[in-house]
Design an enzyme around this catalytic site. Structure first.
Site, PDB file in Angstrom:
ATOM      1  N   SER A 245      -3.462  -3.791  -3.262  1.00 48.86           N
ATOM      2  CA  SER A 245      -2.867  -2.554  -2.671  1.00 48.86           C
ATOM      3  C   SER A 245      -3.576  -1.382  -2.489  1.00 48.86           C
ATOM      4  O   SER A 245      -4.605  -0.972  -3.044  1.00 48.86           O
ATOM      5  CB  SER A 245      -1.629  -2.141  -3.978  1.00 48.86           C
ATOM      6  OG  SER A 245      -0.915  -1.027  -3.425  1.00 48.86           O
TER       7      SER A 245
ATOM      8  N   ASP B  24      -4.017   2.307  -2.252  1.00 52.06           N
ATOM      9  CA  ASP B  24      -3.359   3.545  -2.493  1.00 52.06           C
ATOM     10  C   ASP B  24      -4.335   4.609  -2.439  1.00 52.06           C
ATOM     11  O   ASP B  24      -5.287   4.826  -3.407  1.00 52.06           O
ATOM     12  CB  ASP B  24      -2.983   3.255  -4.127  1.00 52.06           C
ATOM     13  CG  ASP B  24      -2.242   1.836  -4.374  1.00 52.06           C
ATOM     14  OD1 ASP B  24      -1.293   1.580  -3.262  1.00 52.06           O
ATOM     15  OD2 ASP B  24      -2.343   1.305  -5.538  1.00 52.06           O
TER      16      ASP B  24
ATOM     17  N   SER C 211       0.863  -1.100   0.130  1.00 53.43           N
ATOM     18  CA  SER C 211       0.014  -0.027   0.138  1.00 53.43           C
ATOM     19  C   SER C 211       0.888   1.121   0.039  1.00 53.43           C
ATOM     20  O   SER C 211       2.126   1.147   0.123  1.00 53.43           O
ATOM     21  CB  SER C 211      -1.033  -0.269   1.296  1.00 53.43           C
ATOM     22  OG  SER C 211      -1.949  -0.987   1.311  1.00 53.43           O
TER      23      SER C 211
END
Length: 359
Positions: free
Chosen positions: A275, A277, A237
């Protein structure tokens, strides 16, 4: 510090004197680092101004590039377009504890919160540092937020510190990185744009530095065990915080936050399925009073047709902040014998590699 002497310089825009998010006047950053055997974690706090953020709110907006994350407070930021607390970064399992600390701090300063006044919106961002840190130990306590808040200054450490202590990026040591760029809006009008990254993402073969496939060269030199890890899907992340002194409203700030994703992509991220983000942008050009009796500020906002230089600065500062996180980090040994080497250890010839036209 002359950052160009210790890390690659990205882009062509000028940086502020510190090449950090604190080049935006009033912004400060503090860390509390936990580094004790299997416990490798911490808290980082970004203060948008030195006053009471609940009483003098800051315009802000977030862009969720991929929502695999456990941050708190984003729903209200999206609805109201303001910050009510300093921004806090920590590990995934520390979010609730740090949010409680933010609430206690706000209530201590404003006893009417939750009684005569509305409640406060704690804003905490996270990344999973469980490879190096025993995240199940729940090491982050409320006092760590208080210590990071008290330590906030314009000059601050980067790398394996605060919330970045246990983070990994591109199978290397990640962490906290920061940068700034100066956007020339028109002759005689310039605005600062600063970025701070909590970098915990990326696959090594995808790592791109100044447009060069740096990670591909490094991956070729890794042993078989590292090669197997590099082949796994992206599961990390990143949190990107963007500050500017340009007078923007929340809608415009969301557009700026989204451009931080361009800088992230240039480093080799594809915003993978696993992830988280998230980018958030805020402006220090004005504040919004909590009490209606004080009235709303009359602020001449930047015209939409002049916003492109801020977009470019946000993308470039975000990219540089990620590079800064990698190059400032030190190697860290953590839980169960896990280790992350810093990029300077893994690639001591990095200057030579980047000097090549092709890798």
């Amino acid at each position: 510090m002359d950052t160009q002497s210790i890390l690659p310089r990205i882009g062509g825009l000028p940086a502020g004197p510190l090449d950090a998010i604190s080049d935006v006047c009033g912004v400060t950053v503090g860390h509390c680092t936990i580094a004790d055997g299997a416990l490798q974690t911490g808290v980082t706090v970004v203060r948008p101004h030195p006053g009471d953020v609940y009483r003098d709110k800051v315009p802000a907006a977030a862009a969720v590039l991929n929502g695999f994350g456990k941050s708190t407070g984003l729903v209200q930021v999206r609805e109201l377009g303001v910050l009510e607390t300093p921004l806090a970064l920590t590990n995934t399992f520390g979010v609730g504890t740090v949010a409680n600390a933010q609430i206690r701090a706000a209530v201590a300063a404003n006893p009417a919160i939750g009684r005569d006044w509305p409640t406060v919106n704690p804003l905490v961002f996270e990344c999973n540092d469980g490879y190096l840190n025993d995240i199940q130990a729940l090491a982050v306590q409320e006092m760590h937020y208080a210590q990071a808040l008290a330590a906030a200054e314009s000059r601050f450490a980067q790398g394996a510190v605060g919330a970045g202590r246990g983070m990994s990026s591109f199978s290397l040591k990640g962490g906290i990185g920061s940068a700034s760029r100066i956007a020339a809006i028109q002759p005689g009008l310039r605005h600062a744009v600063g970025a701070l990254a909590l970098a915990n993402f990326g696959r090594l073969p995808s790592l791109t530095i100044a447009g060069r496939p740096f990670g591909r060269e490094l991956a070729r030199q890794q042993d078989q065990a590292h090669a197997a890890e590099a082949a796994r899907p992206e599961q990390g992340s990143i949190i990107l915080l963007i500050a500017t002194d340009a007078p923007l409203d929340a809608r415009q700030l969301r557009r700026v936050a989204l451009r931080a994703g361009a800088g992230l992509a240039r480093t080799g991220s594809v915003f993978g399925h696993g992830s988280g983000d998230i980018a958030l942008a805020f402006s220090t050009a004005y504040t919004i009073p909590h009490l209606a009796e004080r009235g709303m500020p009359a602020v001449p906002l930047l015209h939409e047709t002049r916003i492109d230089p801020l977009f470019e600065a946000a993308a470039e500062a975000a990219e540089q902040a990620i590079i800064a996180a990698l190059w400032h980090a030190e190697s860290v040994d953590g839980r169960d014998g896990h280790r992350r080497a810093c990029i300077r250890e893994a690639a001591p010839r990095w200057r030579e590699w980047l000097a090549r036209t092709e890798l």
